[in-house]
Design a protein around this motif. Structure first.
Motif, mmCIF file in Angstrom:
data_model
loop_
_atom_site.group_PDB
_atom_site.id
_atom_site.type_symbol
_atom_site.label_atom_id
_atom_site.label_comp_id
_atom_site.label_asym_id
_atom_site.label_seq_id
_atom_site.Cartn_x
_atom_site.Cartn_y
_atom_site.Cartn_z
ATOM 1 N N VAL A 247 37.700 9.985 49.592
ATOM 2 C CA VAL A 247 36.518 10.259 50.417
ATOM 3 C C VAL A 247 35.760 11.403 49.760
ATOM 4 C CG1 VAL A 247 35.792 11.290 52.618
ATOM 5 C CG2 VAL A 247 37.492 9.474 52.627
ATOM 6 N N MET A 248 34.434 11.294 49.710
ATOM 7 C CA MET A 248 33.637 12.395 49.157
ATOM 8 C C MET A 248 32.979 13.176 50.294
ATOM 9 S SD MET A 248 30.421 12.251 46.476
ATOM 10 C CE MET A 248 31.305 11.363 45.209
ATOM 11 N N ALA A 249 33.142 14.495 50.247
ATOM 12 C CA ALA A 249 32.506 15.347 51.263
ATOM 13 C C ALA A 249 31.008 15.421 50.975
ATOM 14 C CB ALA A 249 33.125 16.737 51.223
ATOM 15 N N SER A 250 30.226 15.511 52.030
ATOM 16 C CA SER A 250 28.769 15.524 51.839
ATOM 17 C C SER A 250 28.254 16.942 51.594
ATOM 18 C CB SER A 250 28.082 14.915 53.062
ATOM 19 O OG SER A 250 28.436 15.616 54.232
ATOM 20 N N PHE A 251 27.008 17.023 51.151
ATOM 21 C CA PHE A 251 26.388 18.317 50.829
ATOM 22 C C PHE A 251 25.990 19.124 52.074
ATOM 23 C CE2 PHE A 251 24.810 16.163 46.744
ATOM 24 C CZ PHE A 251 25.574 16.937 45.897
ATOM 25 N N ASN A 252 25.693 18.402 53.174
ATOM 26 C CA ASN A 252 25.079 19.026 54.346
ATOM 27 C C ASN A 252 26.082 19.761 55.232
ATOM 28 O OD1 ASN A 252 25.660 15.991 54.659
ATOM 29 N ND2 ASN A 252 25.961 16.835 56.692
ATOM 30 N N VAL A 253 25.554 20.514 56.171
ATOM 31 C CA VAL A 253 26.427 21.125 57.180
ATOM 32 C C VAL A 253 26.728 20.112 58.277
ATOM 33 C CG1 VAL A 253 25.521 23.468 56.818
ATOM 34 C CG2 VAL A 253 24.522 22.035 58.614
ATOM 35 N N VAL A 254 27.875 20.297 58.880
ATOM 36 C CA VAL A 254 28.260 19.525 60.070
ATOM 37 C C VAL A 254 28.701 20.565 61.090
ATOM 38 C CG1 VAL A 254 29.950 17.896 61.021
ATOM 39 C CG2 VAL A 254 28.952 17.480 58.754
ATOM 40 N N ASP A 255 28.045 20.617 62.229
ATOM 41 C CA ASP A 255 28.313 21.681 63.207
ATOM 42 C C ASP A 255 28.152 23.063 62.577
ATOM 43 O OD1 ASP A 255 28.861 20.219 65.454
ATOM 44 O OD2 ASP A 255 31.019 20.107 65.071
ATOM 45 N N GLY A 275 43.870 8.917 60.378
ATOM 46 C CA GLY A 275 45.047 8.579 59.570
ATOM 47 C C GLY A 275 44.771 8.398 58.085
ATOM 48 N N PHE A 276 43.756 9.081 57.548
ATOM 49 C CA PHE A 276 43.435 8.945 56.123
ATOM 50 C C PHE A 276 44.578 9.475 55.261
ATOM 51 C CE2 PHE A 276 41.260 11.023 52.367
ATOM 52 C CZ PHE A 276 40.975 9.840 51.699
ATOM 53 N N LYS A 277 44.946 8.699 54.232
ATOM 54 C CA LYS A 277 46.094 9.095 53.417
ATOM 55 C C LYS A 277 45.712 9.375 51.960
ATOM 56 C CE LYS A 277 49.746 7.817 56.265
ATOM 57 N NZ LYS A 277 48.946 7.990 57.452
ATOM 58 N N GLY A 278 44.434 9.295 51.636
ATOM 59 C CA GLY A 278 44.037 9.485 50.241
ATOM 60 C C GLY A 278 43.655 10.934 49.954
ATOM 61 N N PHE A 279 42.739 11.138 49.011
ATOM 62 C CA PHE A 279 42.329 12.512 48.705
ATOM 63 C C PHE A 279 40.827 12.681 48.872
ATOM 64 C CE2 PHE A 279 41.578 10.494 44.626
ATOM 65 C CZ PHE A 279 40.543 11.199 44.048
#
Ligand code: BGC
Length: 758
Positions: A247-255, A275-279
């Motif tokens: 999963v790639m984290a996004s550039f923007n803010v969240v909360d 239940g994500f098991k990857g990186f």
């Protein structure tokens, strides 16, 4: 000795063999053993993902990558193309570094590798999950033949603001459709990792990246959790449930906290709830950008990212430069570094790289499996399926005879056909419309061509938009001279095809616009062409919904072709001449003007909705100057066939508990053309503990129907389809009345009501 033999056996046993528990246990044993031998530096090294710099969207990595690989300070590399180069680098990792750990090789394989499919927004308009999965499958076959084992795709950001250029990379505005596509893509790329044609997917950009304020790229996103869970999270969740490896984290803010450093998002939601098991990998310099977000210095933001759940640091080297210090100062723990390192090593294990680091480096496959006739043929068919016929005043399909004038700056632009984010494509090999027409027509008709005008009178707009060298080659002649040439050939022709719209890079990353018209120079030319009185077909190239109010009123036929990829030109010709009947349906609303944005079909009713049939009422939710209506609603798209819908028949008007409702409708093809129709099911929950949208897509079926025939289509509806997140984020359905709606787009539907009790 026995232990060593066992470990070797573990490593060489294909990762996918045995029960899931057995696989997991084999992997854990192998990785624990490996990590027990790694130094702290080597563990941190696994978290480092530099860019090799061949195609970059930001500053390239500074450090000497070769030296770092030998020292075990690189976990993976991206922005590099070519099996020989990749093999050579992998060799350094597995022969010259102390731990001999193979590297990941990533790339933005977004809509195809060398064989390029339509931009994702276009692909989504096919509503054909098999075709979408096949496009990802072919992309994986080609990329994996060339050394790539990891793609930064699918991009599943819900987007309801077409000013944002990256709407072109996603699947439009709808969470249900977006979720189906997310699953299809992950399946197409990864399969079960069992062969050397399966590559790891990376779902992005987690999360809410498509909700950037004012459609300005990288801008703030802010919304209630209720909206996140109901509208923006579902496609990411679907991709995770389909087994996406990263999963790639996004550039923007969240909360208020950048996604890259947001532990609630990357750990509580992603791992604990889903239940994500990857990186998790950052986006390009995502960690460093937290400094500009105002979260602290490099050491602080790097620690924040690690603690949030990030494993790989793309480009920024924050982990490489600061984690050791942070550990000694107790700002992070060894357990956190270990967990991140383990998740990266697990990805390598799942991909089979410990068994064969060159699994994806088969030079023979690179020669035979890329840009094949078979793949290009699939690209042609899928491209034709992605086009959306927006208007047709009895002009299309065109006859394969007579004189055709092809006019416009996009008519002969091979290097623009692949569209945005097609880094592996050999741009000039794509088929532009002019060549496509010639190929399909042979000598059956005469084609004349004139560029007619440049993309825009503003040369600097074109320059700003250009990325990866896809320039449209500005014509130096005067506007008058170009126009006259175009009008001359239009005057001599039986029909005019105007190839106009955006250039490939006017959408995509860092390509936000505030004006969503077809650029003025082209619109002016279009007006002149219409004045000739000749039938004009607008073949519209675009990476986003444009404001087409004037065009809808004045141009007799409009075929929206997005950016169709390698075979764009032939696929467009197939549709223009009726060899393929268009069947695409919009997955994003086309507004009348920018002031209406965000405009989407699944909106709430408000307390002051307009009365049926009115476009303005004082003290109601509307505008003084235009109606609330779009030019083209979500789900809209015409065909050369005419489809008519009967009334909905329900298996019951009152249901209880887990019963299944069957909603049927008869679809008739009343025309002389065989065709395909996307039959769409929408549901409205009339009263709930929270306000519910006026309709939500809950199902669809793409039906092939022969001319003059009809078919009864049935949707099975269960309480699962009625569920939503309430104000406490509890996912459940609530008893009451529901409108069941079926139709060919989100506006024109037949309706029937049911009551569903517990
Ligand atoms: C984009 C990502 C992309 C990454 C790597 C970034 O600029 O936001 O979508 O995967 O670059 O190329």
């Amino acid at each position: 000795m026995i232990k060593k033999m066992l470990l070797l056996a573990f490593a060489s046993m294909p990762a996918y063999l045995g029960t899931q528990a057995q696989q997991a246990s084999r992997m854990n044993t192998f990785i624990s053993n490996l990590m027990s031998k790694m130094t702290l530096d080597e563990k941190i090294g696994q978290l480092n993902l530099p860019s090799a710099g061949e195609f970059t969207t930001g500053a390239a990595t500074n450090s000497d990558i070769g030296k770092n690989i030998k020292e075990g300070k690189v976990g993976g590399l991206f922005n590099i193309k070519g099996v020989d180069k990749i093999r050579a680098i992998q060799k350094v990792a597995v022969e010259e570094s102390r731990m001999k750990i193979p590297m990941l090789f990533g790339m933005d394989v977004i809509h195809g590798y060398e064989t390029t499919f339509p931009i994702p927004l276009g692909l989504s308009c096919s509503w054909d999950m098999k075709a979408i999965e096949q496009s990802a499958r072919i992309a994986a076959i080609e990329a994996s033949a060339d050394g790539i084992c990891w793609t930064f795709s699918p991009m599943v950001d819900i987007a309801r603001d077409p000013r944002w250029g990256r709407v072109s990379e996603g699947n439009g505005e709808d969470p249900y459709l977006g979720s189906q596509i997310a699953k299809a893509m992950v399946k197409g790329y990864q399969g079960d990792y069992s062969s050397n044609t399966n590559i790891m997917a990376c779902v992005k950009h987690f999360a809410l990246y498509g909700a950037a304020e004012a459609g300005r790229d990288y801008n703030t996103a802010d919304m209630s959790h209720w909206r996140m869970y109901n509208e923006y999270f579902p496609p990411y969740k679907a991709a995770v449930e389909a087994g996406a490896g990263s999963v790639m984290a996004s550039f923007n803010v969240v909360d208020g906290i950048p996604a890259t450093g947001n532990r609630w998002l990357l750990t509580d939601v992603l791992r604990q709830q889903w239940g994500f098991k990857g990186f998790v990998v950052t986006d390009y310099t995502g960690i460093n950008e937290m400094i500009d977000h105002g979260m602290g210095d490099l050491q602080t933001v790097s620690a924040l990212a690690l603690k949030a759940g990030v494993a790989m640091d793309m480009v920024g080297e924050g982990f490489l430069k600061t984690l050791k210090k942070s550990l000694s100062e107790k700002k992070v723990t060894l357990a956190e570094i270990d967990a991140a390192c383990r998740s990266v090593l697990e990805a390598k294990y799942k991909l089979g790289l410990f068994t064969d680091p060159y699994k994806y480096c088969n030079a023979q496959r690179a020669k035979t499996d890329i840009f094949t006739a078979e793949h290009r043929n699939a690209a042609r068919q899928i491209a034709a399926e992605s086009f959306v016929l927006l208007k047709n005043n009895h002009i299309l399909p065109l006859k394969k005879s007579g004189k055709i004038a092809l006019i416009g700056p996009l008519a002969d632009a091979a290097n623009n056909m692949a569209g945005t984010w097609s880094v592996a494509t050999v741009q000039d090999r794509s088929i532009p419309l002019l060549a496509g027409l010639k190929a399909v027509l042979g000598n059956k008709a005469t084609i004349t061509y004139a560029k007619g005008c440049n993309l825009s009178d503003d040369a600097t707009l074109e320059e700003r938009a250009t990325m990866f060298g896809k320039t449209l080659n500005r014509d130096k002649r005067s506007a008058e001279e170009m126009k006259n040439e175009a009008l001359k050939i239009a005057g001599e022709a039986d029909v005019v095809i105007a190839a106009m719209g955006e250039s490939a890079e006017m959408s995509g990353e860092s390509a936000s616009r505030t004006n969503l018209n077809i650029p003025q120079a082209q619109q002016d030319l279009l007006r002149e062409l219409l004045k000739t009185g000749k039938p004009v077909v607008l073949v519209l190239f675009t990476g986003r919904p444009l404001t087409l109010d004037w065009e809808e009123k004045n141009v007799p036929a409009i075929l929206n072709v997005w950016f169709g990829g390698s075979e764009a030109g032939t696929a467009i010709a197939d549709v223009l001449f009726g060899d393929v009947n268009p069947s695409g349906k919009l997955t994003m609303t086309f507004p009348q003007n920018v002031g209406q944005i965000p405009l989407y079909y699944a909106h709430l009713n408000t307390g002051r909705p307009l009365a049926e049939g009115k476009w303005f009422q004082k003290f109601r939710s509307n505008y003084l100057d235009v109606s609330n209506d779009p030019v083209y609603p979500f789900g809209f798209g015409l065909s050369y066939s005419n489809f008519s819908y009967g009334d909905i028949k329900l298996s019951a008007a009152a249901l209880k508990g887990n019963q299944t409702l069957q909603a049927s409708i008869t679809l008739a093809n009343t025309s002389q053309y065989d065709g395909a129709e996307v039959v769409q099911l929408y549901i409205r929950d009339l009263a709930g503990s929270v306000s519910r949208p006026v309709k939500e897509l809950k199902g669809f079926q793409k039906i092939q129907l022969k001319a003059g025939t009809s078919k009864t289509i049935t949707f099975n509806i269960t309480p699962e389809d009625l569920k939503f997140y309430n104000n406490n984020l509890k996912y459940d359905w609530e008893p009451g009345d529901f409108d069941i709606m079926i139709g060919g787009n989100s506006r024109d539907v037949k309706t029937a009501r049911v009551t569903w009790t517990r």
